[in-house]
Design an enzyme around this catalytic site. Structure first.
Site, mmCIF file in Angstrom:
data_model
loop_
_atom_site.group_PDB
_atom_site.id
_atom_site.type_symbol
_atom_site.label_atom_id
_atom_site.label_comp_id
_atom_site.label_asym_id
_atom_site.label_seq_id
_atom_site.Cartn_x
_atom_site.Cartn_y
_atom_site.Cartn_z
ATOM 1 N N LYS A 104 13.270 47.284 32.003
ATOM 2 C CA LYS A 104 12.750 45.986 31.543
ATOM 3 C C LYS A 104 11.238 46.041 31.339
ATOM 4 O O LYS A 104 10.736 45.622 30.307
ATOM 5 C CB LYS A 104 13.095 44.909 32.574
ATOM 6 C CG LYS A 104 12.353 43.604 32.365
ATOM 7 C CD LYS A 104 12.726 42.552 33.386
ATOM 8 C CE LYS A 104 11.817 42.483 34.586
ATOM 9 N NZ LYS A 104 10.495 41.892 34.353
ATOM 10 N N ASN A 105 10.533 46.572 32.325
ATOM 11 C CA ASN A 105 9.069 46.506 32.273
ATOM 12 C C ASN A 105 8.453 47.506 31.296
ATOM 13 O O ASN A 105 7.246 47.498 31.084
ATOM 14 C CB ASN A 105 8.464 46.697 33.674
ATOM 15 C CG ASN A 105 8.669 45.459 34.530
ATOM 16 O OD1 ASN A 105 9.156 44.432 34.052
ATOM 17 N ND2 ASN A 105 8.320 45.555 35.805
ATOM 18 N N CYS A 128 3.589 31.382 39.313
ATOM 19 C CA CYS A 128 5.022 31.555 39.432
ATOM 20 C C CYS A 128 5.331 31.634 40.907
ATOM 21 O O CYS A 128 4.425 31.550 41.739
ATOM 22 C CB CYS A 128 5.495 32.793 38.681
ATOM 23 S SG CYS A 128 4.822 34.294 39.369
ATOM 24 N N ARG A 143 -1.122 34.713 39.833
ATOM 25 C CA ARG A 143 -1.063 35.676 38.725
ATOM 26 C C ARG A 143 -1.952 35.355 37.528
ATOM 27 O O ARG A 143 -1.475 35.012 36.446
ATOM 28 C CB ARG A 143 0.396 35.871 38.278
ATOM 29 C CG ARG A 143 1.248 36.438 39.373
ATOM 30 C CD ARG A 143 2.656 36.688 38.943
ATOM 31 N NE ARG A 143 2.846 37.945 38.257
ATOM 32 C CZ ARG A 143 4.030 38.460 37.971
ATOM 33 N NH1 ARG A 143 5.115 37.825 38.315
ATOM 34 N NH2 ARG A 143 4.137 39.602 37.344
ATOM 35 N N PRO A 144 -3.265 35.463 37.697
ATOM 36 C CA PRO A 144 -4.182 35.179 36.588
ATOM 37 C C PRO A 144 -4.128 36.248 35.485
ATOM 38 O O PRO A 144 -3.568 37.326 35.693
ATOM 39 C CB PRO A 144 -5.553 35.178 37.252
ATOM 40 C CG PRO A 144 -5.389 36.010 38.476
ATOM 41 C CD PRO A 144 -3.955 35.894 38.904
ATOM 42 N N ASP A 190 7.736 45.757 43.458
ATOM 43 C CA ASP A 190 9.048 45.326 42.960
ATOM 44 C C ASP A 190 10.212 45.881 43.787
ATOM 45 O O ASP A 190 11.370 45.544 43.527
ATOM 46 C CB ASP A 190 9.212 45.733 41.483
ATOM 47 C CG ASP A 190 8.410 44.831 40.558
ATOM 48 O OD1 ASP A 190 7.852 43.825 41.030
ATOM 49 O OD2 ASP A 190 8.335 45.145 39.352
ATOM 50 N N ARG A 245 17.399 37.915 34.615
ATOM 51 C CA ARG A 245 16.164 38.286 33.919
ATOM 52 C C ARG A 245 15.928 39.786 34.018
ATOM 53 O O ARG A 245 15.256 40.361 33.156
ATOM 54 C CB ARG A 245 14.960 37.552 34.530
ATOM 55 C CG ARG A 245 14.884 36.074 34.210
ATOM 56 C CD ARG A 245 13.586 35.495 34.736
ATOM 57 N NE ARG A 245 12.540 36.500 34.626
ATOM 58 C CZ ARG A 245 11.622 36.751 35.558
ATOM 59 N NH1 ARG A 245 11.588 36.046 36.655
ATOM 60 N NH2 ARG A 245 10.716 37.692 35.387
HETATM 61 C C1 UD1 Z 1 3.800 43.908 36.271
HETATM 62 C C2 UD1 Z 1 5.305 43.912 36.313
HETATM 63 C C3 UD1 Z 1 5.804 43.337 37.640
HETATM 64 C C4 UD1 Z 1 5.164 44.091 38.803
HETATM 65 C C5 UD1 Z 1 3.648 44.134 38.651
HETATM 66 C C6 UD1 Z 1 2.960 44.988 39.713
HETATM 67 C C7 UD1 Z 1 5.918 43.642 33.987
HETATM 68 C C8 UD1 Z 1 6.518 42.794 32.932
HETATM 69 N N1 UD1 Z 1 5.815 43.115 35.205
HETATM 70 O O1 UD1 Z 1 3.374 42.558 36.332
HETATM 71 O O2 UD1 Z 1 7.227 43.483 37.686
HETATM 72 O O3 UD1 Z 1 5.482 43.414 39.999
HETATM 73 O O4 UD1 Z 1 3.295 44.664 37.365
HETATM 74 O O5 UD1 Z 1 3.467 46.277 39.694
HETATM 75 O O6 UD1 Z 1 5.606 44.799 33.765
HETATM 76 N N2 UD1 Z 1 -4.383 40.211 38.279
HETATM 77 C C9 UD1 Z 1 -5.587 39.539 38.172
HETATM 78 N N3 UD1 Z 1 -6.107 39.317 36.901
HETATM 79 C C10 UD1 Z 1 -5.463 39.734 35.781
HETATM 80 C C11 UD1 Z 1 -4.235 40.427 35.905
HETATM 81 C C12 UD1 Z 1 -3.733 40.658 37.176
HETATM 82 O O7 UD1 Z 1 -6.188 39.137 39.154
HETATM 83 O O8 UD1 Z 1 -5.983 39.486 34.681
HETATM 84 C C13 UD1 Z 1 -3.819 40.489 39.631
HETATM 85 C C14 UD1 Z 1 -2.469 39.826 39.865
HETATM 86 O O9 UD1 Z 1 -2.610 38.487 40.294
HETATM 87 C C15 UD1 Z 1 -1.889 40.729 40.931
HETATM 88 C C16 UD1 Z 1 -2.421 42.114 40.566
HETATM 89 O O10 UD1 Z 1 -3.529 41.867 39.715
HETATM 90 O O11 UD1 Z 1 -2.366 40.372 42.200
HETATM 91 C C17 UD1 Z 1 -1.431 43.007 39.847
HETATM 92 O O12 UD1 Z 1 -0.842 42.299 38.775
HETATM 93 P P1 UD1 Z 1 -0.367 43.019 37.431
HETATM 94 O O13 UD1 Z 1 -0.323 44.484 37.657
HETATM 95 O O14 UD1 Z 1 -1.169 42.513 36.293
HETATM 96 O O15 UD1 Z 1 1.119 42.485 37.289
HETATM 97 P P2 UD1 Z 1 1.894 42.149 35.957
HETATM 98 O O16 UD1 Z 1 1.423 43.027 34.842
HETATM 99 O O17 UD1 Z 1 1.882 40.672 35.734
#
Ligand code: UD1
Length: 420
Positions: free
Chosen positions: A22-23, A117, A122-123, A307, A399
């Site tokens: 999925k990811n 969520c 999750r910013p 995950d 999902r």
């Molecule tokens: C992706 C995965 C999700 C997995 C996560 C961490 C997908 C579709 N989803 O989510 O299944 O749990 O990686 O391995 O691939 N953050 C910020 N600012 C930003 C972006 C992120 O502060 O602009 C923080 C988030 O709040 C979190 C951390 O960074 O604490 C990691 O998040 P991120 O790696 O971005 O997760 P996703 O890409 O949303």
């Protein structure tokens, strides 16, 4: 809405094929906006999140042809709308992944701001800052991100403050069509980022360093057609392995990728599993033993994946011994433990750590799924519990897990999907 009803106590035993990831499929589908020729993506998993991404591309005017095996041909030349509406983004945060490609190819994007969520705030600030560094103008207004750029994006050196998978992917995709070189420092090393990079390279992108924390992208003027197979889902594989371990079973996974599961396989071995593997298969055998409790701490790849945290917490709930599970990536990702305690688990929370005192038995109960991986952990708890477990709100599980009840039935579980 459906629920899952599980009669616990069956030992999982048998063989399974692991679906496409999925990811990896989600960013790859978003990246189909980049080439000016049709591309074909194969091994796409049949999941709600994938359907949402297809719907999102469809509502932009992108032409998609999906065959019965979920091989998808995408032609983004027909795009008419440069927007990702709130109705779709709110059901799937990964919709934000269309931002970088849309901006890079068409110079504009209007994407609903993803909200919080169940697992935390999750910013997306790092996605936006990176694109701004490449010359984009970004305004947030009325709940939407309005992004635009005059001409092409410009290559830039971007240091990611924290490791973000989605942030790295958005910037990686945008940089492929930028003018000049982009260097992403402190980039995510997740295998799904590597799969996306390989897809981009197959379309003619110039990328090196994917899989390390420094990715270098030399922008090209256009990307072309290709056919690409999505990698196997390491989290789906890990989930079935943990389910088998928790039930003291034996399973073999085909089309799996042991090389991406090192941290998980190591913890399963610590729990007492005998693991054997080949290039694309993994076998786990508990030889009928109860798992031993294992402590762990989540961290970005190659560390232990967030995950997989909930599934291990479920196994630890019935394991021999006491364990500490620490979640460092998302702020609210231990919430499923309250539901497990309703099944007789003994889990207490201190800050971002769950203290789990393994119980010989837990009991079936009605429980509610709160997010995707939490749902998977409740399924594992239901499989090992005495009596019947009813898992409500299972739309979360659809999902991310393809035909989960069919796969578990194949392994000998007693599981049914019923209208709720
Ligand atoms: C992706 C995965 C999700 C997995 C996560 C961490 C997908 C579709 N989803 O989510 O299944 O749990 O990686 O391995 O691939 N953050 C910020 N600012 C930003 C972006 C992120 O502060 O602009 C923080 C988030 O709040 C979190 C951390 O960074 O604490 C990691 O998040 P991120 O790696 O971005 O997760 P996703 O890409 O949303």
């Amino acid at each position: 809405m459906d629920k899952l009803v599980i009669q616990g106590g069956r030992v999982l035993n048998g063989e399974l094929r692991i679906s496409g990831a999925k990811n990896a499929a989600l960013p790859i589908l978003a990246a189909t906006l980049l080439p000016d020729e049709p591309v074909t993506i194969r091994n796409v998993p049949h999941l709600h999140d994938v359907t949402t991404m297809i719907e999102l591309l469809g509502c932009m005017g992108v032409e998609l042809t999906v065959d019965e095996k979920l091989s998808i041909e995408v032609n983004a030349n027909s795009i008419t709308e440069f927007a990702a509406p709130y109705e779709l983004v709110k059901t799937m945060r990964a919709s934000i992944l269309v931002l970088g490609p849309m901006l890079a190819r068409f110079g504009k994007a209007h994407v609903s701001f993803p909200g919080g969520c169940a697992i935390g705030s999750r910013p997306v600030d790092l996605h936006l800052r990176g694109l701004e560094a490449m010359g984009a103008t970004i305004h947030v207004e009325g709940g939407y991100i309005n992004a635009s750029v005059e001409g092409r994006l410009k290559g830039a050196r971007i240091l990611m403050e924290i490791v973000t998978v989605g942030g790295t992917e958005n910037i990686l995709m945008a940089a492929t069509l930028a003018d000049g070189q982009t260097i992403i420092e402190n980039a995510a090393r997740e295998p799904e980022v590597v799969d996306l990079a390989q897809f981009l390279i197959a379309m003619g992108a110039k990328i090196t360093g994917h899989g390390t924390d420094t990715i270098i992208i030399d922008g090209v003027e256009r990307l072309h057609s290709c056919t690409y197979d999505v990698m196997p889902d390491r989290i789906e594989a890990g989930t079935y392995l943990v389910a088998a371990a928790a039930t003291r079973g034996k399973i073999k996974l085909r089309d799996a990728c042991p090389q991406y599961l090192e941290a998980v396989l190591q913890k399963l071995q610590e729990a007492g599993a005998i693991i054997t593997s080949g290039a694309d298969w993994i076998e786990l055998d508990m030889e009928g033993r109860r798992p031993v409790a294992v402590s762990l701490k989540t961290s970005p790849y190659p560390g232990f994946p967030t995950d997989m945290q909930a599934q291990f917490t479920a196994m630890n709930a019935i394991a021999d011994g006491t364990s500490l599970v620490t979640e460092t990536i998302f702020e609210n990702r231990l919430i499923q433990t309250h539901e497990m305690n309703r099944m007789g688990a003994n889990i207490s929370i201190e800050g971002n750590t769950a203290i789990i005192v393994g119980q010989e038995h837990i009991q079936g109960a009605p429980v509610m799924a709160s997010d995707l991986r939490a749902s998977a952990s409740l399924v594992i708890a239901g499989l090992v519990a005495q009596g019947e477990t009813h898992i409500h709100r299972i739309y979360h599980i659809d999902r991310g897990y393809e035909t989960i009840e069919e796969k578990l039935l194949l392994l000998g579980a007693d599981i049914r999907r019923l209208p709720d």
